[in-house]
Design a protein around this motif. Structure first.
Motif, PDB file in Angstrom:
ATOM      1  N   UNK A  76       0.921  -1.167  -0.052  1.00 21.83           N
ATOM      2  CA  UNK A  76       0.018   0.048   0.139  1.00 21.83           C
ATOM      3  C   UNK A  76       0.814   1.357  -0.044  1.00 21.83           C
ATOM      4  N   UNK A  77       0.668   2.059  -0.737  1.00 19.96           N
ATOM      5  CA  UNK A  77       1.089   3.410  -0.954  1.00 19.96           C
ATOM      6  C   UNK A  77       0.804   4.449   0.079  1.00 19.96           C
ATOM      7  N   UNK A  78       1.433   5.485   0.489  1.00 16.37           N
ATOM      8  CA  UNK A  78       0.885   6.503   1.572  1.00 16.37           C
ATOM      9  C   UNK A  78      -0.444   7.032   1.393  1.00 16.37           C
ATOM     10  N   UNK A  79      -0.751   7.012   0.199  1.00 25.03           N
ATOM     11  CA  UNK A  79      -2.017   7.761  -0.074  1.00 25.03           C
ATOM     12  C   UNK A  79      -3.306   6.408   0.158  1.00 25.03           C
ATOM     13  N   UNK A  80      -2.727   5.541  -0.137  1.00 26.81           N
ATOM     14  CA  UNK A  80      -3.823   4.345  -0.001  1.00 26.81           C
ATOM     15  C   UNK A  80      -3.747   4.034   1.482  1.00 26.81           C
ATOM     16  N   UNK A  81      -2.810   4.257   2.428  1.00 29.99           N
ATOM     17  CA  UNK A  81      -2.948   4.072   3.822  1.00 29.99           C
ATOM     18  C   UNK A  81      -3.959   5.062   4.190  1.00 29.99           C
ATOM     19  N   UNK A  82      -3.713   6.310   3.729  1.00 33.94           N
ATOM     20  CA  UNK A  82      -4.298   7.353   4.325  1.00 33.94           C
ATOM     21  C   UNK A  82      -5.895   7.239   3.966  1.00 33.94           C
ATOM     22  N   UNK A  83      -6.289   6.765   2.747  1.00 37.17           N
ATOM     23  CA  UNK A  83      -7.563   6.689   2.566  1.00 37.17           C
ATOM     24  C   UNK A  83      -8.132   5.312   3.130  1.00 37.17           C
ATOM     25  N   UNK A  84      -7.315   4.311   3.490  1.00 43.95           N
ATOM     26  CA  UNK A  84      -7.705   3.095   4.390  1.00 43.95           C
ATOM     27  C   UNK A  84      -8.097   3.735   5.702  1.00 43.95           C
ATOM     28  N   UNK A  85      -7.267   4.531   6.409  1.00 44.05           N
ATOM     29  CA  UNK A  85      -7.612   4.984   7.723  1.00 44.05           C
ATOM     30  C   UNK A  85      -8.799   5.828   7.759  1.00 44.05           C
ATOM     31  N   UNK A  86      -9.002   6.525   6.478  1.00 47.57           N
ATOM     32  CA  UNK A  86     -10.304   7.255   6.694  1.00 47.57           C
ATOM     33  C   UNK A  86     -11.568   6.444   6.651  1.00 47.57           C
ATOM     34  N   UNK A  87     -11.284   5.537   5.662  1.00 47.84           N
ATOM     35  CA  UNK A  87     -12.614   4.647   5.446  1.00 47.84           C
ATOM     36  C   UNK A  87     -13.091   3.698   6.737  1.00 47.84           C
ATOM     37  N   UNK A  88     -11.802   3.202   7.388  1.00 45.91           N
ATOM     38  CA  UNK A  88     -12.004   2.519   8.702  1.00 45.91           C
ATOM     39  C   UNK A  88     -12.664   3.416   9.929  1.00 45.91           C
ATOM     40  N   UNK A  89     -12.189   4.461   9.928  1.00 46.58           N
ATOM     41  CA  UNK A  89     -12.666   5.624  11.010  1.00 46.58           C
ATOM     42  C   UNK A  89     -11.665   5.583  12.014  1.00 46.58           C
ATOM     43  N   UNK A  90     -10.048   5.281  11.796  1.00 47.60           N
ATOM     44  CA  UNK A  90      -9.264   5.203  12.775  1.00 47.60           C
ATOM     45  C   UNK A  90      -8.608   6.739  13.079  1.00 47.60           C
ATOM     46  N   UNK A 109      -6.865  15.794   7.418  1.00 46.62           N
ATOM     47  CA  UNK A 109      -6.991  16.831   6.484  1.00 46.62           C
ATOM     48  C   UNK A 109      -5.573  17.692   6.652  1.00 46.62           C
ATOM     49  N   UNK A 110      -5.110  17.697   7.801  1.00 49.04           N
ATOM     50  CA  UNK A 110      -3.893  18.693   8.294  1.00 49.04           C
ATOM     51  C   UNK A 110      -2.540  17.671   7.511  1.00 49.04           C
ATOM     52  N   UNK A 111      -2.112  18.211   6.493  1.00 50.36           N
ATOM     53  CA  UNK A 111      -1.018  17.674   5.681  1.00 50.36           C
ATOM     54  C   UNK A 111       0.276  17.611   6.486  1.00 50.36           C
ATOM     55  N   UNK A 112       0.557  18.768   7.414  1.00 52.59           N
ATOM     56  CA  UNK A 112       1.768  18.826   8.159  1.00 52.59           C
ATOM     57  C   UNK A 112       1.836  17.700   9.046  1.00 52.59           C
TER      58      UNK A 112
END
Length: 259
Positions: A143-157, A164-167
């Motif tokens: 999984x790429x970083x973008x896919x991990x970010x999407x995964x966490x969002x979908x799971x509600x983690x 949303x905070x890029x930094x």
């Protein structure tokens, strides 16, 4: 006997003390999910009775261990945690692990058992397929970083503001990526081993996309003792909405741990 004092080993590198008991009958140690931290369980302090100590594992690479390198393998993580648990076994230890934390708790319990020292009194696993079983088609290793970010969002983690905070995300992603790789390598290398000789209870959310009843029920093969399972409404992070019922259920499993 050891106590949960600020100077104790339990309050050192590997554990954050969330609730102390003057005369504990049991000690509940919580293992966070991938990308999670000990503070995830801080609200449980109000749910645990006064005769139960509450602590959570402090994974390296986050919160007050931010500068510590994340472990590269399950062995690198479970080995020192097992040693720390064995040093704090003056009362019965209960393990609760959610998602990746379920696998970590299981491996720590196995190491304690194989050491010939004290064993965990009960293992509670949550939001996780049994070792060697997975109902997810996603490979954490690729999984790429973008896919991990999407995964966490979908799971509600994580909350929306964090994602949303890029930094902030750039500060968090190294440890999160390390967790995903750790669990991916663990799944790839797992070949089965002698089961635990302690009771196991498995919990999951009925709408969890990553686990199903069959993969959770397979935890029965991980123990030669008793096994039980219970489901809740909700997805992978069902425990956020059902913490009071969950804690009451796990502490009500044995008379010695009840209020």
């Amino acid at each position: 006997m050891a106590r949960l004092n600020d100077g104790d080993a339990l309050a050192g590198d590997w554990f954050r003390v969330l609730k102390r008991s003057a005369e504990p009958r049991a000690r509940l140690i919580c293992f966070p999910h991938a990308g999670g931290a000990a503070s995830f369980f801080r609200d449980w302090a109000d749910l645990v009775p006064d005769h139960v100590d509450l602590a959570a594992v402090r994974y390296p690479g986050r919160e007050d261990r931010f500068l510590d390198p994340p472990p590269a393998s399950m062995a690198d993580l479970s080995r020192p945690v097992a040693r720390a648990c064995l040093a704090s076994d003056d009362v019965p230890l209960l393990f609760f692990g959610h998602s990746m934390g379920a696998s970590v708790a299981y491996e720590v319990a196995l190491r304690m058992q194989s050491s010939g020292g004290s064993q965990v009194a009960e293992l509670f696993v949550s939001g996780s397929s049994a070792p060697g079983r997975s109902s997810s088609s996603r490979d954490p290793l690729t999984m790429t970083d973008a896919e991990i970010r999407k995964d966490i969002a979908e799971l509600g983690g994580a909350d929306a503001n964090t994602l949303a905070d890029q930094e902030l995300w750039e500060l968090l992603i190294p440890s999160i990526r390390a967790d995903y790789r750790l669990i991916g390598r663990y799944r790839a290398a797992f070949s089965g081993r002698a089961p635990l000789d302690v009771p196991v209870v498995a919990y999951y959310g009925r709408a969890d996309r990553d686990v199903d009843a069959a993969s959770v029920a397979a935890w029965a093969d991980a123990t030669s003792s008793t096994f039980a399972m219970r489901s809740f409404d909700g997805g992978h992070f069902y425990l956020k909405d059902h913490a009071p019922d969950l804690v009451a259920d796990l502490l009500g499993r044995r008379a010695a741990f009840r209020a």
